[in-house]
Every structure is written in C-alpha cells, then in structure tokens.
Scaffold this motif. Structure first.
Motif, short mmCIF file in Angstrom:
data_model
loop_
_atom_site.label_atom_id
_atom_site.label_comp_id
_atom_site.label_asym_id
_atom_site.label_seq_id
_atom_site.Cartn_x
_atom_site.Cartn_y
_atom_site.Cartn_z
N ILE A 229 29.38 44.44 62.95
CA ILE A 229 29.31 45.74 62.28
C ILE A 229 30.62 46.50 62.38
CG2 ILE A 229 26.81 45.97 62.52
CD1 ILE A 229 27.25 47.73 64.95
N THR A 230 31.51 46.13 63.27
CA THR A 230 32.85 46.71 63.37
C THR A 230 33.85 45.56 63.42
OG1 THR A 230 32.05 48.65 64.56
CG2 THR A 230 34.40 48.17 64.70
N ASP A 231 34.78 45.55 62.43
CA ASP A 231 35.67 44.41 62.28
C ASP A 231 37.13 44.87 62.28
OD1 ASP A 231 36.99 42.10 61.65
OD2 ASP A 231 36.32 42.04 59.56
N PRO A 232 37.78 44.86 63.46
CA PRO A 232 39.18 45.28 63.54
C PRO A 232 40.17 44.13 63.30
CG PRO A 232 38.37 44.93 65.74
CD PRO A 232 37.23 44.59 64.82
N THR A 233 39.67 42.93 62.95
CA THR A 233 40.56 41.77 62.81
C THR A 233 41.42 41.91 61.56
OG1 THR A 233 38.90 40.54 61.54
CG2 THR A 233 38.90 40.25 63.93
N PRO A 234 42.59 41.23 61.55
CA PRO A 234 43.45 41.26 60.36
C PRO A 234 42.70 40.77 59.12
CG PRO A 234 44.60 40.26 62.22
CD PRO A 234 43.18 40.44 62.65
N ALA A 235 42.93 41.48 58.00
CA ALA A 235 42.32 41.13 56.71
C ALA A 235 40.80 41.15 56.78
CB ALA A 235 42.80 39.76 56.25
N GLU A 318 39.14 41.11 70.17
CA GLU A 318 39.09 42.36 70.93
C GLU A 318 38.70 43.50 69.99
OE1 GLU A 318 39.30 44.38 74.43
OE2 GLU A 318 40.25 42.41 74.33
N GLY A 319 37.68 44.30 70.39
CA GLY A 319 37.25 45.44 69.59
C GLY A 319 36.15 45.15 68.59
N VAL A 320 35.81 43.88 68.39
CA VAL A 320 34.71 43.54 67.48
C VAL A 320 33.39 44.03 68.08
CG1 VAL A 320 33.38 41.64 66.49
CG2 VAL A 320 35.87 41.56 66.47
N ILE A 321 32.56 44.60 67.25
CA ILE A 321 31.24 45.06 67.69
C ILE A 321 30.19 44.46 66.76
CG2 ILE A 321 29.72 47.04 68.01
CD1 ILE A 321 32.17 48.71 68.67
N CYS A 322 29.14 43.94 67.39
CA CYS A 322 28.02 43.37 66.64
C CYS A 322 26.79 44.26 66.82
CB CYS A 322 27.71 41.96 67.11
SG CYS A 322 29.06 40.79 66.90
N ALA A 323 25.79 43.97 66.02
CA ALA A 323 24.49 44.63 66.20
C ALA A 323 23.58 43.71 67.00
CB ALA A 323 23.86 44.93 64.86
N HIS A 324 22.72 44.30 67.81
CA HIS A 324 21.71 43.50 68.50
C HIS A 324 20.87 42.79 67.45
CE1 HIS A 324 18.34 42.39 71.10
NE2 HIS A 324 19.09 42.72 72.16
N PRO A 325 20.52 41.51 67.64
CA PRO A 325 19.75 40.80 66.61
C PRO A 325 18.38 41.40 66.34
CG PRO A 325 19.86 39.52 68.64
CD PRO A 325 20.82 40.65 68.79
#
Length: 945
Positions: A229-235, A318-325
């Motif tokens: 749900i939060t994607d700080p990766t390049p592109a 680093e910094g990626v956030i997921c949602a609980h399934p």
C-alpha cells in the motif's frame, strides 16, 4: 621302575602338591551376596570410617547434580551415579579427602504434574485445593521419592553421605535460593519484561529450553499474499504488487505486524500468466519473492507461466508498507517491510512474516522498530476474546479457520480487482517441533510478562560467563564448543514459572511506577523468614512483615511466580560447597550431555552472576543410554532395562562393570546380550582373583623376595603392573576413564591367566617352599592381589571387598585402603620391549604345539620336546630364557644357525622319558630314584625334604 599303576602313584603324591585353596567361591552369587555386604558396611559404619580417614588430606569435590525426585531410578541415573562413584572412590584411594553429598531437585513441574495426575484420577479439581495444602502434598510426594531413590542408589553400591544429603526443598536450601534471586535483583540484573518464551498450553507455564524435546509432526503450511500500500521504490516498481510469505504456523497470522526481507537478497516482481486448474493464485497477479525461490514457489503454487517485471535488491524495500491480509476483517494494521539479517533463501519465499508475540527474531526486530507486541493467545493456548473471528479457538486447531479467513480475503480481492491478498497456497510439511518433555504435548512461543536475568546489560553476564569457561577443563574436549556456543546465543534467562510448587520469586513491584522494589533490608527479612519457616511463608505471611514499617503494603504487588527449577539447581553450589571438607569451585561436575543446556549452564550463569567465577573446574559429560539396536528406551517398545532388574538377576557389580567397559563419551547401548557379555567378562576377573587367593594360601611376608633377586619373568610382570598403574593414575588426574578397565581386564586374561599364571603353576604347585622361583612368584602374586583389589574396588565394589576380606579378614575393608603404588624401579621400558619380542616368538611356537596336539604327536604341551632354530643374534636378543618353562614343555633347546641362514619353524617331537607322577613332566630321569620310582629329580627332592 615300579609296576604300580600311574594313577595310584599320582594319588600317593597328591598331598605333596601345593594346589590352590581358598574360600572365595567361583560363582559370585551377587544378587544375594551384595545386600549382605551393604548390611555389613552399615553395621561397621564404613561411611563414617571413610570420612574420618580422609581428614587432613587434600580435598577433591565432585558436586552432585540433583535428579528429580519423582520415580525409580532408570539406567541413565545408574550410569551417571556409577561414574561419579568410581571417580570419587578413585580419588579417595589416591590420597584425597572426598565428601560426596547426594542431592535432589524437589520443586517444579515434574512433581506438581504427578500430584495433578493423582487429582485427575480421583476426579478432584486442583484449583479447588488450597495452595498450601497442594504444596504440602507435593512436599510429601518428593520426600517419599528421595528416600526410594536413595535406596536404589545405595543398592548400586554408591558411597555417599546419605544422612547428609541435600534437597532443594529444605528450608535452608529454599532460603539460599531466595537469597540468590535477591542478589540478581539488587545488582540490577533481574527485570520483568514482555518477551516470547517457550510456553506449554497444557501445563500453562513457561518452559526452559532444557525442558523441551523434539518430535516430528505434520504441520499445515501456507503462502500468504500481503498487498503493498506504500511504494517508495524507484519507478514505483511495487505498484499493484503483493509480497508473498510462507509459514508453518498459520495460527500466528492474526499476530502479524511486519514483514522482513534480506538486505543482500535479490527480489523479483513476477506476473502470473498461466496457472493450472487447481491453483489458488489469480491470473495476472504481481507477486514479490526472492529470485532464488521462483522455481520452488511456482511449482507449489502451480504457476505454469510467468514473466519477470522488475528485479531489485532487498535494501530497496526499505519503507515499503503492506496491508495485513485480513484487513477489513478486524485486522486494520499497516505491515512495514523491515530489514532482517536473519532472512535466508533456504526455504519459503525469501520474505518472512513477523509475529513479534510468537518468535524471538520477530520480537527483536519489531521492538527495534517500535512495533507493538500484541497479546492474542491465553495461557491455555486459546485465542483471547478480543481476537476477531477466532476468539476461543485453540491455536493448534486454528489452521482451518485461519485459512478460511485468508481464502475469503483472496476471493474478495479478486472480485474487487484489487491486488492479490490472502491465501495463495496451502500445503503440509513433516518437521521437528518442540514438545514438553513431561506432558509430551507441543509447545508454542508466546509473549507474556516474565521475569528475566539479563545476559548483557551493565553486569555483562554473557561476557563474564564465556571468560570463566576459559579456565574450565572439558571431558571430552569437544564439549567446550557446545556449551560456549549456547552461552553465546542464548537470550536473556527467563526464570519465572506460573505454577504453585517451588521457590517464589520473592519480590515486590510498586503499583504506581511498575518498578521492582530493590531494597536489601526487605530482601534480608524475606530470606530470614524463609530460612525459619520455609518458602510457604511467602504465601502465608502478612506482606507488611517483609516490607517493614516504612512502606504500605497497599502500594505494592506481591509476585507469586515461582523460580525456574534450573535456577534452583544452578544455585545448589551455594548451600553444598561451603561445607567443611569441600572445595569451591568444585573440582568436577559430571552429568549427561543434555546438561550443557541445563544444569551446567544454569550453574555457570548463577555462579558467575553472584560470585564472579564458574562453580566448577572441570566438566565431564556422558552419553545417553540406548538399547542394543541403538534405539531410545521406552515402555512402548518394551526395551527398558531397569537397574533394579539387573541387580536382582545379575548383581550391581555387573551393571557397574558395563558402565566402565563402555565408551561413556558417546551414547551407550545395553540389553540382555550385552549384559550377558559383561557377565562373562566379570567371570574372568573373578577367576583371576580366585586363583590369586588360592595360590597365596599360607603366604607370609617372610617369603618375600627383593625385586633385584627375582627372575626376569617376575620383573617383567611387575613392569606391566607399573604400566597399568600409570593408566589408572592418568585417569584419576584427567577424569577420563574410557578404556582403563578394558585394559585391566586384558591384563588379567592375557598377561596373567593365559601367560604368567599358566607358566608359574608348575613352580607354585611343585617347587619346594624355599625355592627362589616359587617365592618370587608368590611375592608377585601378593603384589597382584593388592593391586587388583584396590584398582578394581572403585568399580567392582562388592567383589573387590569380598576378595580383600577373604584374605585379610572382615574387620577391614578395601575401601579404606589406598591404591597400590608400584616401586619406581619396576618400570623398565627396555625389559618390557624385550619381553614383547619373547612373547611374540612364544606365540609362534605355541601354534606349532597346538598343531602337534591336533595331529596326535603329543597329548599335551608337557609331552613335547621342542627345538628352536635361531640365529646367534636372535639367541642373544632373547637372552637366557628357559624356553621349556615358558612354553610349558618338558624339554626345549636352541639350535644355533650360522650367520643369517634361513631356517624353518620350531620342531615339535614327543619328549623322551617317563611322565612324573607329581609334576607330569616327561623326563628321562624319571625312575632313577629307587624309593620314588615315578618322580623326577626335582619332585624327589621336594617329597624327601
């Protein structure tokens, strides 16, 4: 020569032959004889005499690790106690003062569990029984088994100060344990914290690693997708992507609060293009996994075609956030991606789900990132009432309901066109899983508030403990790495248990601040009260008595957790080794190899934490006892060999001999066939002692011959004896007894019975009592009897005593003697090497004699005349050896050959002459004497004297 039949002539001279006479029976009759010996020792107060005789000597201390007082001793107990007894006895007989105080561990779950079993059988509710009544029943039960086990150990011949035994439930012991807890409290090492620990849902308590055993089980495995749900990766490489994890514990999914990736692992985003009909993975799903795990994951998920969209290092997550399934179903948590050095690609997907309540790595990583540690599972293993959809479900029955919830989540996401979430794969695995060794039930990791002793922190317990081990000797040496690695890796020591029977962690916690009260005066009052009234006083005394007049009991919570029994047993050095005639640190601790994670470790941590030193100078480890096929003993297999069965059928000395004939550094095997073999070995040792006693009949010190005047054969036997003494002395010094008693047995059978005794029977039976050879032989037999009796005494405690008292009377005891000490001049390596060559040549000749016997040339070796072809060099090498004497033939001569001329083997012929009716040698001189027409010259001189 007389016409009187030879048999009549034999009978005529029978009384002139000095045949062995002894009351020492051929059969040991150990099952009947040993209890009588124990009774005689008690009547003469042998234990008291042993203690009195040791005063003033250098001290050797072996501290006894306390077994649980909850059942008859098994063969593992017997192995351990016999090893200790041998070492103690050997040190006493080497000139040390040895006080051995046997001990028992009387608190904790093993005993409490037995009382609860009695309640369950009687239909009683434990919780309805008053606490102090329950503790009293535990105390009574433990006391009864202490007495029964002590009787079992005494029957095995174990010498100890039985009247001065120690038990952890003595008031003085309990007070010292409380005092030791107080030392950790006051130095700041004791703290209360929330950490995941091994927890038994059946027994409703925390467990130590040493209380865990591992069994193979079948577990449900799941692959679960966590949508990003939060994607700080390049592109924005992870847009619409789901991170996939794999776990063998579906029940921990509700406790998930993070994911972990490996910073140095390469990850890929793959798009699913084709799947088989049975696959749960949605077509088009974008999934994040480790590159190395693509093939096994696709095989398990039944993905038949895919292509890679992105490749990126773990550090980029680093910094990626997921949602609980299970978001939308009561689990509204963000799930951050954390960097975990422990993550590998050995299994799973290279991504790890973090449930900080239920895993050590999970807990450490989440706490380091300020992530909450939820408490979702209660003490009986059921989900707490506040857990959505799963309240009241037992975690071991949670695989289906958790998978159902994850399936619903996946289906909802597919319906909504959202990124993949929930269950992707369901499978199973057979793997090793921890179980409680008492209830045999599986355990879980569960975060609960517990009391811990810090391994690091300001007191540096880990560092100090590792340094203390530098000065400890390990037997076997390889055991050092096992213990040091455990100390290096162990987490903080969880010492609290949620049970009733034990020593309480007698501390107070301030309600307002939550801080533990660290007051020396309070601690002193608690210790003094427990010393007078026992640990029950913590439960029955008004807290104001402990807190004193300056504190209000209403401001404090009294802690009622009991202390881990490993802390108790680890503290025993404090109330055992401070007595007169004992050393601290102890010279030796000796236990099974499992105690590297148990008593060896807890004793080290306790002693270093309070005294700054290890409580032992050396550690000896023994293996486990298995059956003859190498299987663990169990009642279900019907392969249990109980010590009581062995003592009743064969005798304790047979069991003791099995221990010392085994390689105790490794696992040992025992069974009826193995014990039968030990019985045969025992018979040979007993026959050696019996022949010695018989041949020494009437011996007095007046017969003794100085070493320098003895024949070379006697000097050689004394040299061999000095070599064996060195073997025994090294074992005493190093505590390494493996191989010592097999060597003694080999000496008795090969050097004595099959060689020396066989050769010297003629001189002892037939020579005149004043003859130098006979006197020399009897002098050596006296030495052999004293040496073998004392060297065998630590192991064959009953038989050695019998063989000693048969000669010297029942007023004394071999167990009050010192090991026989050979004279220094007896050790002669050059002489030993020479006789090794002689014996090797003798074996060649005896082979020819056996061939001649089989083909009828001779009937026995005494009917033979042997010619020994030798070069001059060989003849000089062997010296002036009487080959007829060594070969037990009637005649032998050396045929000297020139130079190095090749020669054939020995020549065996029937000896010329007649058979002497007294010594049975065949000699031409038999018949020369008119009065004794059937005797040789030697025998004539003896009977005419």
């Amino acid at each position: 020569m007389s016409d009187t039949p030879f048999k009549e002539q034999q009978d005529r001279y029978r009384d002139t032959v000095f045949l062995p006479r002894t009351s020492f029976p051929m059969r040991g009759g150990l099952p009947k004889r040993e209890p009588d010996t124990l009774a005689r020792w008690a009547a003469m107060d042998l234990d008291g005499k042993i203690r009195e005789s040791g005063k003033g000597r250098p001290v050797f201390t072996l501290h006894d690790g306390p077994p649980y007082a909850n059942g008859h001793v098994h063969t593992g107990h017997a192995l351990n106690k016999v090893m200790k007894d041998v070492i103690n006895r050997a040190h006493r007989m080497s000139g040390f003062q040895v006080r051995y105080l046997p001990g028992w561990d009387c608190h904790g779950l093993p005993i409490e569990w037995r009382i609860e079993e009695q309640y369950r059988k009687a239909g009683k509710d434990k919780d309805a029984v008053p606490l102090l009544q329950f503790r009293a029943e535990c105390r009574q039960y433990a006391g009864e088994w202490v007495e029964k086990q002590a009787a079992d150990f005494r029957r095995l011949g174990v010498q100890a100060e039985w009247a001065n035994r120690y038990v952890t439930m003595d008031f003085s012991s309990e007070a010292q344990i409380v005092d030791e807890i107080g030392k950790f409290l006051l130095n700041g090492s004791l703290y209360r914290g929330l950490r995941p620990i091994m927890w038994s849902p059946v027994e409703k308590t925390a467990l130590a690693e040493a209380e865990i055993e591992y069994h193979d089980v079948d577990s449900t495995t799941i692959h679960v997708a966590f949508p990003v749900i939060t994607d700080p990766t390049p592109a924005r490489a992870l847009e619409g992507v789901s991170a996939v994890i794999w776990t063998t514990t579906p029940w921990t999914i509700p406790a998930n609060r993070a994911l972990a990736c490996g910073p140095d692992i390469t990850y890929v985003v793959l798009r699913v293009d084709e799947v088989t009909q049975s696959s749960l993975v949605p077509l088009g799903a974008r999934l994040l996994i480790a590159e190395e795990r693509i093939a096994p994951f696709c095989a398990e998920a039944r993905i038949s075609a895919y292509h890679t969209l992105y490749t990126l290092p773990g550090s980029a997550l680093e910094g990626v956030i997921c949602a609980h399934p299970l978001r939308g179903r009561g689990y509204e948590f963000d799930v951050p991606m954390l960097q975990g050095e422990f993550v590998t690609t050995d299994a799973g997907t290279g991504l790890v789900h973090m449930a900080p309540s239920h895993g050590q790595d999970d807990f450490v990583l989440c706490r380091a990132n300020d992530i909450e540690v939820p408490e979702l599972v209660e003490d009986d293993g059921r989900y707490a009432p506040w857990v959505p959809h799963l309240a009241g479900v037992h975690v071991f029955k949670a695989a289906d309901p958790v998978c159902d919830l994850l399936t619903e989540a996946r289906q909802s996401a597919e319906h909504d066109g959202a990124p993949a979430t929930g269950l992707m794969v369901r499978g199973s695995i057979r793997h090793s899983y921890p179980h409680s060794w008492r209830s045999r039930a599986p355990v879980i990791f569960r975060a609960t508030p517990q009391w811990f002793i810090a391994m690091n922190g300001k007191n540096h317990l880990r560092e100090k403990s590792l340094k203390a081990l530098d000065n400890v000797t390990f037997v076997p040496a390889a055991a050092r790495r096992r213990l040091t690695s455990m100390i290096e890796q162990r987490p903080d020591w969880c010492i609290s248990r949620q049970r009733a029977w034990g020593v309480p962690i007698a501390v107070f916690v301030e309600k307002r601040s939550g801080d533990v009260l660290r007051d020396p005066a309070v601690m002193k009052r608690v210790v003094e009260t427990v010393r007078e009234h026992g640990a029950d006083a913590w439960y029955s005394t008004d807290p104001a008595v402990f807190l004193g007049p300056d504190r209000d009991p209403a401001d404090y919570d009294q802690v009622f957790d009991i202390v881990d029994v490993w802390f108790e047993s680890g503290s025993t050095h404090r109330f055992v080794l401070d007595q007169e005639g004992m050393n601290f640190p102890a010279d030796l601790y000796l236990e099974g190899s499992d105690q590297h994670r148990g008593w060896f470790q807890s004793s080290l941590l306790e002693s270093v934490g309070t005294m700054g030193v290890a409580p032992y100078k050396a550690l000896v480890t023994n293996g486990f006892v298995l059956d003859e096929q190498g299987r663990k003993m169990s009642k279900s297999l019907g392969n249990v060999i109980a010590p009581s069965d062995v003592t009743e059928k064969l005798g304790a000395d047979i069991l003791r001999l099995w221990v010392l004939n085994s390689d105790t550094n490794e696992d040992l095997r025992i069974g009826n066939e193995i014990l039968k073999q030990q019985g045969e070995l025992y018979r040979r040792l007993r026959n050696t002692l019996r022949w010695l006693l018989g041949a020494l009949d009437g011996y007095t010190a007046a017969e003794a011959v100085p070493y320098a005047s003895m024949p070379p054969l006697e000097q050689y036997i004394l040299h061999r004896l000095s070599e064996l003494h060195g073997l025994v002395a090294r074992a005493v010094e190093t505590h390494q007894w493996v191989g010592v008693y097999p060597a003694l047995h080999g000496f008795c059978t090969t050097d004595l019975s099959a060689f020396y005794f066989d050769i010297r029977k003629d001189a002892i039976y037939c020579d005149d009592t004043s003859d130098l050879t006979r006197r020399s032989a009897r002098t050596v037999l006296d030495v052999l009897h004293r040496a073998l009796c004392t060297w065998l005494a630590p192991v064959l405690v009953f038989t050695a005593e019998e063989a000693w008292q048969d000669r010297f009377g029942i007023e004394g005891s071999v167990h009050l003697e010192q090991f026989f000490e050979p004279d220094g001049e007896w050790h002669n390596a050059e002489l030993g090497a020479k006789w090794d060559d002689i014996r090797a040549y003798r074996r060649l000749v005896t082979t020819e004699l056996e061939t001649a016997r089989r083909d009828g040339t001779i009937g026995s070796s005494l009917e033979a005349s042997v010619t020994l072809p030798m070069s001059q060099e060989e003849a000089e090498q062997f010296g002036l050896v009487d080959w007829a004497e060594l070969l037990i033939t009637s005649h032998a001569e050396i045929e000297l050959l020139p130079g190095e001329t090749p020669h054939g083997g020995p020549q065996v012929e029937r000896a010329p002459g007649e058979k002497c009716a007294r010594c049975w040698k065949v000699l031409p001189e038999v018949g020369e004497n008119a009065e004794h027409t059937h005797l040789c010259r030697r025998c004539v001189s003896v009977v005419s004297a």
